[in-house]
Design an enzyme around this catalytic site. Structure first.
Site, short mmCIF file in Angstrom:
data_model
loop_
_atom_site.label_atom_id
_atom_site.label_comp_id
_atom_site.label_asym_id
_atom_site.label_seq_id
_atom_site.Cartn_x
_atom_site.Cartn_y
_atom_site.Cartn_z
N SER A 113 -33.11 0.53 18.00
CA SER A 113 -34.41 0.21 18.41
C SER A 113 -35.14 -0.88 17.90
CB SER A 113 -35.22 1.35 18.91
OG SER A 113 -35.18 2.29 17.52
N ASP A 156 -42.29 10.31 6.88
CA ASP A 156 -42.16 11.50 7.99
C ASP A 156 -42.71 11.03 9.22
OD1 ASP A 156 -43.59 14.09 9.40
OD2 ASP A 156 -41.15 13.95 9.34
N GLY A 157 -41.90 10.46 10.35
CA GLY A 157 -42.22 10.12 11.49
C GLY A 157 -43.26 10.99 12.35
N ASP A 177 -37.81 9.02 18.44
CA ASP A 177 -36.34 9.27 18.52
C ASP A 177 -35.79 9.93 17.36
OD1 ASP A 177 -33.61 9.07 19.26
OD2 ASP A 177 -33.42 6.91 18.72
#
Length: 295
Positions: A113, A156-157, A177
């Protein structure tokens, strides 16, 4: 649950579905002159060598991208994406795509992506990437560091996407994702997306999730049904009722908040074609439903 490193799964049927949806939304964002911002919360390493040991170990791309590439009469927008992937060659790009002299790659290649988005950006647009895994982050940094439009964070997303809301450019997309290494990731993803949407309610959000025999995805759909976005919440799933061993995917799902106009029709056509063309553990079908109707 699933392996963290996406190199084992790059180009599989889930990537075909997810990245086709991403392509549709990016094409929509590019239609207006106003700049847009994309935030990718679990970016991975950027692109993948399908001739690598990781890809060879599972061979998942042969049931996904390879079948789609050789399939007949693909929907127009999906064919555009497949043409892009077929032409994607980081070795030809060299240093701009993080390839150093002496690197040994086999090919063919598949863009993750970050590079699908990067190649769709205009000069005025921005891309924010987050990746916590040390090796994946290091590789991604090497591959995107020459592009001033891209901002990479080692964080951390789930936490990062909420902390960064809203971005300076108030038009855009959030892609989440996760790896879903553990079942708690489903709850973390739902919570993070909900909190981020509350701070940036006009953006489009995409959450990808695997459909497993365990059924952890049920709670995700229930949680997203409570998000009363003006543009609605769409659920799209490519799956089979049959399925392999514990932890193996029997399907792939997308939850999309504020999808663009005609996105449901376009993704519906693409999903139906992928269901007939790609190989899943059993006979597949593509289902779409509005969890929250658009106002």
């Amino acid at each position: 649950m699933l392996s963290y490193l996406h190199g084992f799964h790059a180009g599989n049927f889930a990537d075909m579905h997810k990245h086709a949806a991403l392509w549709l939304i990016l094409e929509h964002l590019r239609k207006k002159k106003k700049p847009f911002c994309v935030i990718d919360t679990h970016a991975g390493s950027g692109w993948y060598d399908l001739g690598s040991e990781q890809a060879a170990k599972t061979g998942e791309w042969k049931d996904g991208y390879a079948r789609a590439k050789d399939g007949a009469n693909a929907p127009e927008m999906l064919q555009q994406f497949l043409n892009y992937v077929a032409a994607f060659d980081p070795v030809a790009k060299g240093r701009d795509y993080g390839v150093r002299e002496g690197d040994d790659y086999q090919g063919p290649f598949y863009p993750g992506s970050p590079f699908i988005i990067r190649d769709m950006l205009r000069d005025e647009d921005e891309l924010v990437l987050m990746e916590l895994h040390p090796r994946e982050h290091e590789m991604l940094h090497h591959r995107v560091k020459r592009d001033a439009r891209i901002h990479l964070h080692k964080r951390d997303g789930y936490e990062g996407v909420v902390a960064m809301m809203p971005p300076a450019i108030r038009r855009g997309l959030v892609l989440m994702d996760p790896s879903y290494d553990v079942k708690q990731d489903y709850q973390k993803a739902a919570k993070a997306i909900r909190e981020a949407w509350e701070k940036w309610p006009t953006a489009t959000f995409i959450l990808w999730y695997p459909i497993l025999l365990d059924g952890f995805d049920d709670d995700l759909r229930k949680s997203f049904s409570a998000i009363k976005a003006s543009g609605g919440v769409l659920c799209a799933e490519l799956a089979t009722d049959q399925g392999g061993a514990k932890g193996r995917m029997r399907g792939t799902g997308l939850l999309v908040i504020n999808p663009p106009w005609q996105f449901d029709q376009q993704l519906g056509d693409i999903g139906n074609w992928l269901a007939k063309t790609c190989k899943l553990p059993g006979p597949a079908n593509h289902q779409m439903r509005w969890l929250v109707p658009a106002a």
